[in-house]
Scaffold this motif. Structure first.
Motif, short mmCIF file in Angstrom:
data_model
loop_
_atom_site.label_atom_id
_atom_site.label_comp_id
_atom_site.label_asym_id
_atom_site.label_seq_id
_atom_site.Cartn_x
_atom_site.Cartn_y
_atom_site.Cartn_z
N ALA B 243 0.84 -1.20 0.00
CA ALA B 243 0.00 0.00 0.00
C ALA B 243 0.88 1.25 0.00
N ALA B 244 1.92 1.21 0.84
CA ALA B 244 2.80 2.38 0.92
C ALA B 244 3.49 2.62 -0.42
N ALA B 245 3.91 1.52 -1.07
CA ALA B 245 4.59 1.66 -2.36
C ALA B 245 3.65 2.26 -3.41
N LEU B 246 2.40 1.78 -3.43
CA LEU B 246 1.45 2.28 -4.42
C LEU B 246 1.15 3.75 -4.18
N MET B 247 0.98 4.10 -2.89
CA MET B 247 0.68 5.49 -2.58
C MET B 247 1.87 6.38 -2.91
N GLY B 248 3.08 5.84 -2.64
CA GLY B 248 4.29 6.61 -2.93
C GLY B 248 4.43 6.89 -4.42
N LEU B 249 4.00 5.93 -5.23
CA LEU B 249 4.11 6.10 -6.68
C LEU B 249 2.91 6.86 -7.25
N GLY B 250 1.99 7.17 -6.39
CA GLY B 250 0.82 7.93 -6.82
C GLY B 250 -0.14 7.13 -7.68
N ILE B 251 -0.19 5.82 -7.46
CA ILE B 251 -1.13 5.00 -8.24
C ILE B 251 -2.47 4.97 -7.52
N ALA B 252 -3.52 5.29 -8.22
CA ALA B 252 -4.83 5.34 -7.58
C ALA B 252 -5.71 4.17 -7.98
N ASP B 253 -5.25 3.44 -9.00
CA ASP B 253 -6.05 2.31 -9.47
C ASP B 253 -5.11 1.19 -9.91
N LEU B 254 -5.30 -0.01 -9.35
CA LEU B 254 -4.38 -1.11 -9.63
C LEU B 254 -4.35 -1.51 -11.09
N THR B 255 -5.51 -1.39 -11.75
CA THR B 255 -5.61 -1.89 -13.12
C THR B 255 -5.08 -0.88 -14.13
N SER B 256 -4.85 0.36 -13.69
CA SER B 256 -4.52 1.41 -14.66
C SER B 256 -3.12 1.25 -15.26
N ASP B 257 -2.16 0.80 -14.47
CA ASP B 257 -0.78 0.79 -14.94
C ASP B 257 -0.09 -0.55 -14.61
N PRO B 258 -0.22 -1.52 -15.52
CA PRO B 258 0.33 -2.86 -15.24
C PRO B 258 1.82 -2.86 -14.97
N ALA B 259 2.57 -2.00 -15.65
CA ALA B 259 4.02 -1.99 -15.46
C ALA B 259 4.37 -1.56 -14.04
N ALA B 260 3.70 -0.50 -13.57
CA ALA B 260 3.97 -0.02 -12.21
C ALA B 260 3.57 -1.07 -11.18
N LEU B 261 2.45 -1.74 -11.46
CA LEU B 261 2.00 -2.79 -10.54
C LEU B 261 3.07 -3.87 -10.43
N GLN B 262 3.63 -4.26 -11.58
CA GLN B 262 4.65 -5.30 -11.56
C GLN B 262 5.87 -4.87 -10.75
N HIS B 263 6.23 -3.59 -10.83
CA HIS B 263 7.37 -3.10 -10.05
C HIS B 263 7.11 -3.16 -8.56
N THR B 264 5.88 -2.81 -8.18
CA THR B 264 5.57 -2.78 -6.74
C THR B 264 5.39 -4.17 -6.15
N LEU B 265 5.30 -5.18 -7.02
CA LEU B 265 5.11 -6.55 -6.50
C LEU B 265 6.29 -7.01 -5.66
#
Lengths: 393, 291
Positions: B243-265
């Protein structure tokens, strides 16, 4: 759902019911003493005991001691307090002897019981049978499976005694790997001179702290996985006796049964009474003699128990004929996964004792490249002969 | 205080406990018994002790167990260097052996280790004996006396009896079977991975600023991920990191940016084979279902 058990108005009181519940838990294999009954009563005073959910949670915290027991507990609680799975049972009034205090001790409860015509609120003899009017005892499961096989019919006490000898030899062959190297240890038998001198620098050259070293044992732990599917039934006698013997002779060993499911039987087999242990095991081996899913069972083992119990100092013994209903790729992946934990894998196949046997069954063929040792085992003598080969692993 | 009060107070401090766990903890407090917590790594066993210490405004004394841990490291030790210096100084002053001996074996020269420290506090502290299953069986046996009597015997000084009874919490990951004797002295609770609602409550308590939609997505994603065949199943701590990683990257929706999601995994998956198993497609599918 509020199907709370009704107890007769003549029933001697809550304390007796709680001790009855404890006897019920003991009957189902939980190891509880008198102190727990007392503690349970104390605990029930600390919460709102009229709420079944709260009582359940409080008693769960007190009466269980491991994950398996915690999982079993809800069914046991329901069967006693929530009128589910109850076999018809009457609570007969027993003469109140010394006020409420008497029920804190199961000895007193037994005393009360001795004259009565059998009651469910107290355990009677040492065998833990809760006597009712001969109408049976409480069981946790909702349906009794009539197809269940009583493994006690298969195994004789003499076999187990003999198997114990074999298991002890095998265990010794695996365990007695001694290392030449000595390592620092607080309770070592020799002084670790270099470390002692080094440590003495801090105290101006006075060796205040004596560091010791010892020669460590490098014990190997046996983990046995026994196939009890239909095709293995004829060999079950030997293997079950071996497992029972193994568990009794080696406190670090671990044992599992599988057919289409995988069951850990270590705890059940450690029971002091051998035949009772086998009896408990038959309850767990529900499905004995059914189909065999060797690959998936080993995969499940590698993913769950192996993480906790298998490491580089383990020897995994698989007792199976290799007739797998699952695709061979599953077996291949499962054994590869298991091997990654650094253990040795020995496969004992009863069929290999036959002349002209070739491991052509898909499952067996897939397994072969992963095995450290592949041997026949039809009789206890075969198992006994293994110790030399095992020692050289 | 009833157990529901305890649950509310813990929640106010940021620890969301299940009913089972709260009742067990409540009983441990009222009956003054140690509480044994078992469960997978990352479900919040250790955190409970920290939460309880914060709630009671008391000291948290932590004993981290490991193979080879012995009495000297866990209970007390003599301060040898100081004793030696005192002997040298005394020798120069011409002091006699007896009085020096009495002096150097006094409380001043005793180094308190966690267990001794726990029983000599004025206010009952929370004593956390972490990962007891890693300690040797001998140490476990040694612990039995302390847990039931709350006293420690020091040969040169005598018996130190507890001034206050500490609140003892033991945790175990189940790498080794604990002895029956230890289990019998403790109340027991099995801590499992939280269900969806509980995990969402924990997330909201720990990351107050999180958007409701993203929070639900994160929890849904992690819950689904736990159903996959993983070597290391992510715990609550990993969820919070995620959650902290997603918030830090400013992602508001998990499905919007698959590449960013993969990085935060990398906050959730901790082994090479798990990383290989959860490919971008799999992650996308899980995220899609969680949304």
């Amino acid at each position: 759902m509020s199907r709370v058990s009704r107890f007769a108005a003549r029933d001697p009181g809550p304390a007796a019911r709680v001790s009855g519940f404890m006897a019920h838990l003991r009957d189902n294999g939980l190891r509880l003493g008198v102190a727990e009954t007392e503690l349970a009563l104390e605990a029930l005073c600390q919460i709102d005991a009229s709420q079944p959910a709260q009582s359940r949670r409080a008693l769960k915290a007190i009466c269980t001691g491991c994950k398996e027991e915690a999982e079993q507990f809800d069914a046991l609680f329901d069967s006693f307090w929530m009128d589910a799975g109850r076999v018809k049972q009457k609570i007969v009034q027993t003469p109140p002897s010394k006020g409420d205090d008497s029920v804190h001790s199961s000895r007193d409860a037994k005393g009360e019981d001795a004259g009565g015509s059998g009651s469910a609120n107290a355990p009677d003899g040492g065998d833990g049978e809760a006597e009712s009017d001969g109408e049976g005892r409480l069981i946790a499961t909702e349906v009794r499976n009539l197809m269940r096989k009583d493994l006690r019919d298969l195994v004789r006490p003499e076999d187990i005694a003999e198997a114990e000898q074999v298991a002890r030899r095998l265990g010794a062959a695996l365990r007695d790997h001694r290392s030449r190297r000595r390592i620092a240890a607080r309770k070592g038998d020799r002084l670790h001179f270099r470390k002692t001198i080094r440590a003495s620098l801090a105290t101006g050259g006075e060796p205040l702290r004596l560091v010791r070293k010892y020669r460590p044992d490098r014990p190997q732990k046996i983990v046995a996985l026994c196939d009890v599917s239909g095709s293995m039934t004829v060999y079950a006698q030997v293997f079950l006796a071996f497992l029972a013997g193994l568990m009794r002779s080696d406190p670090t060993a671990d044992a599992y049964l599988f057919h289409t499911r995988l069951v850990r039987i270590t705890e059940a087999l450690r029971d002091k009474d051998t035949m009772r242990a086998i009896g408990r095991m038959s309850l767990m081996a529900d499905g004995f003699g059914g189909g065999s899913e060797i690959g998936p069972s080993i995969a499940r083992f590698a993913k769950t128990y192996a993480k906790r119990f298998v490491d580089g100092r383990s020897v995994v013994l698989i007792l199976s004929d290799g007739y797998d209903t699952a695709p061979p790729a599953v077996m291949d992946a499962a054994l590869a996964d298991l091997r990654k934990r650094g253990c040795k894998i020995i496969w004992l196949n009863p069929l290999k004792g036959w002349r002209d046997y070739a491991p052509v069954a898909d499952g067996m063929a897939a397994a072969l490249p992963h095995l450290d040792l592949f041997r026949a085992a039809n009789t206890l003598a075969d198992l006994a002969a293994l110790d030399r080969e095992v020692a050289s692993l | 205080m009833t157990w529901t009060d305890l649950q509310t107070d813990l929640a106010a401090d940021g620890y969301v406990a299940s009913d089972d766990l709260t009742v067990a903890l409540h009983l441990a407090l009222t009956l003054e018994r140690p509480l044994l917590l078992e469960g997978a790594a990352g479900v919040g066993k250790t955190q409970l002790a920290a939460g309880l210490a914060a709630l009671r405004d008391t000291r948290l004394i932590r004993l981290q167990c490991y193979e080879g841990l012995d009495a000297a490291q866990a209970i007390y030790e003599w301060n040898y260097q100081r004793q030696l210096l005192t002997i040298r100084a005394a020798a120069e002053d011409g002091e006699t052996g007896k009085s020096v001996e009495a002096r150097i074996f006094s409380r001043d020269f005793l180094l308190e280790r966690p267990l001794l420290a726990a029983i000599t506090q004025d206010t009952p502290p929370v004593l956390l004996i972490d990962e007891i299953d890693r300690a040797d069986e001998e140490f476990e046996a040694y612990l039995l006396e302390i847990l039931s009597e709350f006293q420690i015997t020091i040969p040169e000084l005598g018996t130190v009896t507890a001034t206050t009874t500490p609140i003892v919490i033991l945790t175990s990951n189940g790498t080794r079977d604990l002895s029956d004797a230890l289990r019998r002295r403790c109340l027991y609770a099995y801590v499992d991975y939280p269900d969806r609602a509980t995990e969402l409550a924990i997330l909201n308590a720990r990351c107050p600023g999180i958007e409701a939609r993203l929070g639900a997505q994160i929890v849904g994603f992690v819950q689904k991920l736990r159903e996959e065949e993983l070597e290391k199943v992510p715990g609550i701590a990993e969820t919070l990191d995620f959650a902290a990683a997603l918030m830090g990257l400013g992602i508001a929706d998990l499905t919007s940016d698959p590449a960013a999601l993969q990085h935060t995994l990398s906050t959730l998956l901790k082994t090479q084979s798990d990383r290989a198993h959860i490919t971008p497609e799999v992650a996308g599918r899980i995220a899609g279902r969680a949304a």
